[in-house]
Design a protein around this motif. Structure first.
Motif, short mmCIF file in Angstrom:
data_model
loop_
_atom_site.label_atom_id
_atom_site.label_comp_id
_atom_site.label_asym_id
_atom_site.label_seq_id
_atom_site.Cartn_x
_atom_site.Cartn_y
_atom_site.Cartn_z
N ALA A 102 -97.11 2.22 -40.08
CA ALA A 102 -98.43 1.62 -39.89
C ALA A 102 -99.50 2.68 -40.11
N PRO A 103 -100.54 2.38 -40.91
CA PRO A 103 -101.59 3.36 -41.15
C PRO A 103 -102.39 3.63 -39.88
N SER A 104 -102.90 4.82 -39.75
CA SER A 104 -103.68 5.18 -38.57
C SER A 104 -105.04 4.49 -38.59
N VAL A 105 -105.68 4.44 -37.43
CA VAL A 105 -107.00 3.83 -37.32
C VAL A 105 -108.00 4.58 -38.19
N ASP A 106 -107.91 5.89 -38.20
CA ASP A 106 -108.86 6.69 -38.98
C ASP A 106 -108.72 6.42 -40.48
N VAL A 107 -107.47 6.32 -40.94
CA VAL A 107 -107.23 6.04 -42.36
C VAL A 107 -107.78 4.67 -42.74
N LEU A 108 -107.50 3.68 -41.90
CA LEU A 108 -108.00 2.33 -42.17
C LEU A 108 -109.53 2.30 -42.20
N ALA A 109 -110.15 3.04 -41.28
CA ALA A 109 -111.61 3.06 -41.23
C ALA A 109 -112.18 3.69 -42.50
N THR A 110 -111.55 4.75 -42.95
CA THR A 110 -112.03 5.43 -44.16
C THR A 110 -111.90 4.52 -45.37
N VAL A 111 -110.75 3.87 -45.50
CA VAL A 111 -110.52 2.98 -46.64
C VAL A 111 -111.45 1.78 -46.56
N SER A 112 -111.63 1.24 -45.38
CA SER A 112 -112.47 0.05 -45.20
C SER A 112 -113.90 0.28 -45.66
N LEU A 153 -108.95 -1.67 -56.43
CA LEU A 153 -108.41 -2.47 -55.32
C LEU A 153 -107.56 -3.58 -55.90
N VAL A 154 -106.43 -3.84 -55.26
CA VAL A 154 -105.54 -4.93 -55.68
C VAL A 154 -105.41 -5.91 -54.53
N VAL A 155 -105.60 -7.20 -54.85
CA VAL A 155 -105.34 -8.27 -53.89
C VAL A 155 -104.06 -8.95 -54.33
N CYS A 156 -103.09 -9.05 -53.41
CA CYS A 156 -101.77 -9.54 -53.78
C CYS A 156 -101.18 -10.37 -52.66
N GLU A 157 -100.11 -11.10 -52.99
CA GLU A 157 -99.45 -11.95 -52.00
C GLU A 157 -98.25 -11.27 -51.37
N ARG A 158 -97.84 -10.15 -51.91
CA ARG A 158 -96.77 -9.37 -51.30
C ARG A 158 -97.09 -7.89 -51.48
N GLU A 159 -96.71 -7.08 -50.50
CA GLU A 159 -97.07 -5.67 -50.52
C GLU A 159 -96.39 -4.95 -51.67
N LEU A 160 -97.17 -4.13 -52.36
CA LEU A 160 -96.67 -3.37 -53.50
C LEU A 160 -96.80 -1.88 -53.23
N SER A 161 -96.11 -1.09 -54.00
CA SER A 161 -96.25 0.36 -53.91
C SER A 161 -97.27 0.80 -54.94
N LEU A 162 -98.49 1.12 -54.45
CA LEU A 162 -99.59 1.40 -55.37
C LEU A 162 -100.39 2.61 -54.92
N PRO A 163 -101.00 3.31 -55.88
CA PRO A 163 -101.82 4.48 -55.54
C PRO A 163 -103.27 4.11 -55.23
N VAL A 164 -103.55 2.82 -55.06
CA VAL A 164 -104.88 2.37 -54.66
C VAL A 164 -104.72 1.41 -53.48
N PRO A 165 -105.78 1.16 -52.72
CA PRO A 165 -105.67 0.22 -51.61
C PRO A 165 -105.33 -1.19 -52.10
N GLN A 166 -104.70 -1.95 -51.24
CA GLN A 166 -104.40 -3.35 -51.54
C GLN A 166 -104.67 -4.20 -50.32
N ILE A 167 -104.98 -5.45 -50.56
CA ILE A 167 -105.16 -6.43 -49.49
C ILE A 167 -104.13 -7.52 -49.71
N VAL A 168 -103.26 -7.69 -48.73
CA VAL A 168 -102.18 -8.67 -48.84
C VAL A 168 -102.65 -9.98 -48.21
N VAL A 169 -102.59 -11.06 -48.98
CA VAL A 169 -103.06 -12.37 -48.52
C VAL A 169 -101.94 -13.39 -48.62
#
Length: 480
Positions: free
Chosen positions: A27-37, A82-98
């Protein structure tokens, strides 16, 4: 797209944010999520990895033919941030899983249109109809772009994916948003209307295009009426007075109704229509005055599309002379739509094989008959009109008989699914050998290469699936 933080996008989509390079089991840390967000996305939104540019949002959608998730790496290589996807992928950029990519796209487009409307001076114009949507959109794009920043779809981006993608092209500076709305079933236009919330809604025609998918002409009418049924009283519904199914939609909308057409009752109408091989002229009569119009677009049936565009311009308070100047500047309806080609052979080719319905095919044949001059020969190369379901045999039969009645001098019918055109032409009684049935476009090309002569005017018409647009290009001397 307007600038949005990744956190805002995740919230709008109701998705789970995964930072770049995260391991699924950690699970990503709160700080990492805040930075990416906090990172801002303001590039284009794409579902085709080949169209991605630096800073794009790539939406990986599963499809019937392929799966967008398979192209996520290519999208990142092309610059997707940024990638929006339906399943988690291994990517060098952020993704949002929906949970659902199409629903996520709709949610994002809804929010972006609402935000621009709230802070800017956005007017949304939506167009639907069995025929003429793309031509009318192109005419309006020319008119409105000359006035203020305008966003309109390229090509026929008019379905549940293409239309929202087009909407996401707006910025805070956009004054006009044009949305083309197509459908292959009930509820689809209603969903697009809910996203765009049109200020001006245009309904062109209720016809047999895609009728096989809808299940009947009444179902087509019900689907097209979704354009106006939820409009507020502050909106305007622009309806074709010459189509009783469209005109009746005035009874199911709270919006103010404006009509266009050839009927004398129409608020915007045309008189003195003349069609030739170089275009179509008419006198436009509008509430703000009358003026001659010389369309470069071939075909009398495009007069109604021009009248619809004039009606929108009238409602927006645009100058009539400037509007007509923009109409007259449009060189063609669209690639492969009544596109006139003049090869060195001296033959004139009208390549209208991007789409075909009974209505549009009849209109194209009538145009061919109208523009023939003495000494010229009319030739129609016709393929299948797709998606007609149980109406297919009857409607192809009608087209064959119409070709004979219009005195088209040679008919080449391509493909087994179009055979009823050929059969009906022969049964009409006045022809003997003027109609030929061939199996493939290649056979048609070989036949026509040996038969066509200088001065012939050739119409090539079929649904896109029949592939005759490429035959039209070959006959017209267009290099692939």
């Amino acid at each position: 797209m307007i600038p949005l933080s990744i956190g805002e996008i995740a919230s709008i989509l109701g998705g789970r944010l995964v930072p770049a390079g995260s391991a699924p089991e950690v699970a990503p840390s709160v700080d990492v999520l805040a930075t990416v967000s906090a990172e801002i996305i303001d590039g284009s939104v794409q579902t085709d990895s080949r169209l991605v540019t630096d800073g794009s949002l790539f939406l990986a959608l599963p499809g019937e033919v392929t799966d967008g998730h398979l192209f996520a790496d290519a999208a990142v290589a092309g610059g997707a941030a940024l990638v929006v996807c339906e399943r988690e992928l291994s990517l060098p950029v952020p993704q949002i899983v929906v949970a659902n990519g199409v629903a996520a796209l709709a949610a994002l487009a809804t929010e972006v249109v609402a935000r621009v409307r709230a802070v800017g001076n956005l007017t949304v114009i939506a167009i639907t109809g069995s025929n003429g949507k793309t031509t009318t959109k192109n005419l309006l794009r020319e008119i409105l772009s000359a006035q203020a920043p305008t966003v309109a779809p390229q090509g026929s981006f008019n379905n549940h994916v293409g239309a929202p993608i087009s909407m996401l092209g707006i910025t805070a500076q956009t004054r006009y948003l044009l949305v083309e709305m197509g459908a292959s079933g009930s509820g689809e236009i209603a969903r697009l209307v809910a996203i765009a919330r049109p200020d001006v809604a245009v309904v062109l025609k209720v016809g047999l295009a895609h009728v096989g998918e809808f299940g009947g002409i009444d179902a087509v009418q019900a689907a097209k009426s979704e354009m106006v049924t939820s409009l507020p009283p502050s909106a305007v519904a622009i309806l074709n007075a010459d189509d009783f199914r469209v005109a009746s939609m005035g009874d199911v909308t709270a919006a103010r109704v404006v009509t266009f057409g050839l009927s004398e009752s129409a608020a915007v109408r045309a008189e003195n229509i003349e069609a030739s091989a170089t275009g179509t002229t008419f006198l436009a009569i509008t509430p703000s005055g009358s003026a001659p119009v010389s369309l470069r677009i071939l075909g009398e049936h495009h007069v109604l599309n021009a009248l619809a565009a004039l009606s929108v311009a009238e409602e927006l308070g645009l100058d009539l002379a400037a509007t007509i100047a923009s109409l007259e500047a449009v060189p063609r309806a669209e690639r492969w739509r009544m596109e006139v080609l003049t090869p060195e052979s001296g033959v004139v080719v009208i390549n209208d094989a991007y789409n075909a319905s009974p209505d549009s095919t009849a209109a194209a044949l009538k145009t061919l008959a109208q523009i023939i001059r003495p000494g010229e020969r009319s030739v129609a190369v016709l393929g299948e009109m797709a998606e007609l379901g149980e109406y297919a045999n009857e409607e192809h039969d009608r087209v064959g008989r119409l070709a004979v009645r219009l005195n088209v001098q040679k008919l080449v019918v391509v493909g087994h699914n179009a055979r009823h055109i050929h059969n009906a032409a022969g049964l009409e009684g006045s022809w003997d050998g003027e109609s030929v049935l061939v199996k493939t476009a290649e056979e048609a090309y070989e036949l026509l290469q040996n038969d066509l002569r200088r001065g012939d005017v050739v119409l090539v018409k079929s649904s896109k699936s029949a592939g005759l647009r490429f035959l039209g290009d070959r006959l017209g001397g267009v290099t692939p």
